[in-house]
Design a protein around this motif. Sequence first.
Motif, PDB file in Angstrom:
ATOM      1  N   MET A   1      -5.382   5.797  -2.554  1.00 48.29           N
ATOM      2  CA  MET A   1      -5.099   6.723  -1.452  1.00 48.29           C
ATOM      3  C   MET A   1      -4.180   7.854  -1.912  1.00 48.29           C
ATOM      4  O   MET A   1      -4.360   9.010  -1.518  1.00 48.29           O
ATOM      5  CB  MET A   1      -4.453   5.974  -0.273  1.00 48.29           C
ATOM      6  CG  MET A   1      -5.409   5.135   0.507  1.00 48.29           C
ATOM      7  SD  MET A   1      -4.607   4.070   1.747  1.00 48.29           S
ATOM      8  CE  MET A   1      -3.511   5.163   2.587  1.00 48.29           C
ATOM      9  N   GLY A   2      -3.190   7.523  -2.729  1.00 48.19           N
ATOM     10  CA  GLY A   2      -2.289   8.537  -3.258  1.00 48.19           C
ATOM     11  C   GLY A   2      -3.034   9.537  -4.126  1.00 48.19           C
ATOM     12  O   GLY A   2      -2.847  10.751  -3.994  1.00 48.19           O
TER      13      GLY A   2
ATOM     14  N   PHE B   1      -6.239  10.212  -4.074  1.00 42.08           N
ATOM     15  CA  PHE B   1      -7.156  10.963  -3.221  1.00 42.08           C
ATOM     16  C   PHE B   1      -6.418  12.047  -2.444  1.00 42.08           C
ATOM     17  O   PHE B   1      -6.885  13.191  -2.357  1.00 42.08           O
ATOM     18  CB  PHE B   1      -7.870  10.007  -2.263  1.00 42.08           C
ATOM     19  CG  PHE B   1      -8.854  10.684  -1.359  1.00 42.08           C
ATOM     20  CD1 PHE B   1     -10.065  11.137  -1.849  1.00 42.08           C
ATOM     21  CD2 PHE B   1      -8.567  10.864  -0.027  1.00 42.08           C
ATOM     22  CE1 PHE B   1     -10.974  11.769  -1.022  1.00 42.08           C
ATOM     23  CE2 PHE B   1      -9.464  11.489   0.816  1.00 42.08           C
ATOM     24  CZ  PHE B   1     -10.679  11.945   0.317  1.00 42.08           C
ATOM     25  N   SER B   2      -5.258  11.725  -1.915  1.00 45.81           N
ATOM     26  CA  SER B   2      -4.512  12.724  -1.139  1.00 45.81           C
ATOM     27  C   SER B   2      -4.050  13.882  -2.017  1.00 45.81           C
ATOM     28  O   SER B   2      -4.081  15.043  -1.587  1.00 45.81           O
ATOM     29  CB  SER B   2      -3.327  12.083  -0.424  1.00 45.81           C
ATOM     30  OG  SER B   2      -2.356  11.665  -1.344  1.00 45.81           O
ATOM     31  N   VAL B   3      -3.644  13.582  -3.237  1.00 48.93           N
ATOM     32  CA  VAL B   3      -3.229  14.643  -4.157  1.00 48.93           C
ATOM     33  C   VAL B   3      -4.417  15.535  -4.501  1.00 48.93           C
ATOM     34  O   VAL B   3      -4.317  16.765  -4.469  1.00 48.93           O
ATOM     35  CB  VAL B   3      -2.598  14.041  -5.435  1.00 48.93           C
ATOM     36  CG1 VAL B   3      -2.451  15.083  -6.518  1.00 48.93           C
ATOM     37  CG2 VAL B   3      -1.258  13.414  -5.113  1.00 48.93           C
TER      38      VAL B   3
ATOM     39  N   THR C   1      -3.400   6.331 -11.888  1.00 51.72           N
ATOM     40  CA  THR C   1      -3.845   5.405 -10.844  1.00 51.72           C
ATOM     41  C   THR C   1      -4.147   4.047 -11.465  1.00 51.72           C
ATOM     42  O   THR C   1      -3.750   3.010 -10.924  1.00 51.72           O
ATOM     43  CB  THR C   1      -5.084   5.969 -10.120  1.00 51.72           C
ATOM     44  OG1 THR C   1      -4.755   7.238  -9.561  1.00 51.72           O
ATOM     45  CG2 THR C   1      -5.552   5.038  -9.022  1.00 51.72           C
TER      46      THR C   1
ATOM     47  N   CYS D   1       0.834  -1.199   0.000  1.00 55.13           N
ATOM     48  CA  CYS D   1       0.000   0.000   0.000  1.00 55.13           C
ATOM     49  C   CYS D   1       0.876   1.259   0.000  1.00 55.13           C
ATOM     50  O   CYS D   1       0.643   2.189  -0.772  1.00 55.13           O
ATOM     51  CB  CYS D   1      -0.910  -0.030   1.222  1.00 55.13           C
ATOM     52  SG  CYS D   1      -2.152   1.245   1.261  1.00 55.13           S
TER      53      CYS D   1
ATOM     54  N   VAL E   1      -7.222  15.999  -2.799  1.00 51.72           N
ATOM     55  CA  VAL E   1      -7.665  16.761  -1.624  1.00 51.72           C
ATOM     56  C   VAL E   1      -6.704  17.912  -1.332  1.00 51.72           C
ATOM     57  O   VAL E   1      -7.129  19.031  -1.038  1.00 51.72           O
ATOM     58  CB  VAL E   1      -7.802  15.831  -0.395  1.00 51.72           C
ATOM     59  CG1 VAL E   1      -7.921  16.619   0.893  1.00 51.72           C
ATOM     60  CG2 VAL E   1      -8.999  14.916  -0.562  1.00 51.72           C
ATOM     61  N   THR E   2      -5.413  17.654  -1.441  1.00 48.96           N
ATOM     62  CA  THR E   2      -4.429  18.707  -1.181  1.00 48.96           C
ATOM     63  C   THR E   2      -4.595  19.867  -2.143  1.00 48.96           C
ATOM     64  O   THR E   2      -4.610  21.034  -1.731  1.00 48.96           O
ATOM     65  CB  THR E   2      -3.005  18.135  -1.281  1.00 48.96           C
ATOM     66  OG1 THR E   2      -2.862  17.094  -0.319  1.00 48.96           O
ATOM     67  CG2 THR E   2      -1.966  19.207  -1.035  1.00 48.96           C
TER      68      THR E   2
ATOM     69  N   PHE F   1       1.181   4.176  -2.929  1.00 45.47           N
ATOM     70  CA  PHE F   1       0.808   5.527  -2.513  1.00 45.47           C
ATOM     71  C   PHE F   1       1.891   6.511  -2.954  1.00 45.47           C
ATOM     72  O   PHE F   1       1.609   7.525  -3.593  1.00 45.47           O
ATOM     73  CB  PHE F   1       0.640   5.569  -0.988  1.00 45.47           C
ATOM     74  CG  PHE F   1       0.343   6.929  -0.438  1.00 45.47           C
ATOM     75  CD1 PHE F   1      -0.958   7.369  -0.329  1.00 45.47           C
ATOM     76  CD2 PHE F   1       1.369   7.764  -0.026  1.00 45.47           C
ATOM     77  CE1 PHE F   1      -1.244   8.627   0.180  1.00 45.47           C
ATOM     78  CE2 PHE F   1       1.105   9.020   0.482  1.00 45.47           C
ATOM     79  CZ  PHE F   1      -0.211   9.457   0.585  1.00 45.47           C
TER      80      PHE F   1
ATOM     81  N   VAL G   1       1.915   9.671  -5.809  1.00 42.12           N
ATOM     82  CA  VAL G   1       2.276  11.035  -5.379  1.00 42.12           C
ATOM     83  C   VAL G   1       3.471  11.549  -6.184  1.00 42.12           C
ATOM     84  O   VAL G   1       3.481  12.713  -6.612  1.00 42.12           O
ATOM     85  CB  VAL G   1       2.561  11.063  -3.863  1.00 42.12           C
ATOM     86  CG1 VAL G   1       3.164  12.386  -3.443  1.00 42.12           C
ATOM     87  CG2 VAL G   1       1.272  10.809  -3.087  1.00 42.12           C
TER      88      VAL G   1
ATOM     89  N   ASN H   1       3.463  14.781  -8.690  1.00 40.90           N
ATOM     90  CA  ASN H   1       4.490  15.827  -8.583  1.00 40.90           C
ATOM     91  C   ASN H   1       5.102  16.110  -9.950  1.00 40.90           C
ATOM     92  O   ASN H   1       5.276  17.262 -10.343  1.00 40.90           O
ATOM     93  CB  ASN H   1       5.559  15.415  -7.580  1.00 40.90           C
ATOM     94  CG  ASN H   1       6.668  16.431  -7.470  1.00 40.90           C
ATOM     95  OD1 ASN H   1       6.423  17.632  -7.415  1.00 40.90           O
ATOM     96  ND2 ASN H   1       7.892  15.944  -7.451  1.00 40.90           N
TER      97      ASN H   1
END
Length: 131
Positions: free
Chosen positions: A114-115, A117-119, A77, A45, A121-122, A49, A53, A57
């Motif tokens: 998750m990666g 989603f985090s990108v 993804t 995981c 959301v950020t 992730f 990310v 970047n």
Amino acid sequence: MKTLFKYYGPAILWALFIFVMCSIHLGKIAESPMFFPGFDKLVHCGFFFVLVVFYANGLIRQLSTLYVPYKGIILFTVIAIAYGGAIELLQLLIFTWRSGEWNDLFADGVGAAMGAFSVLVTFSALKYVKK
């Protein structure tokens, strides 16, 4: 080719690192009491992730913007999950000292999602930062 490594170098190196780590023979290390049950899934995981990310970047640096195109993130993804599937097939068919498992592929998919989603959301939160 130079542009590819300029922006996506960390993602490419991380993908190679994932490949090496998923193909080496661990021997008795995997049976060490230091590792808890499910540690392998947590590692898968985390690997994917970080891969997503790093790709995001590179995409942001290439486009020189703070906007993240949804199509690019979703595409990578899916590519990351397919890469995880290819590694699991290699483990099953070629790297006989490793075992290809559906649970590992699921963990790869969860990490990639998750990666992404985090990108997303950020960068959605960055729209609301006071200037």
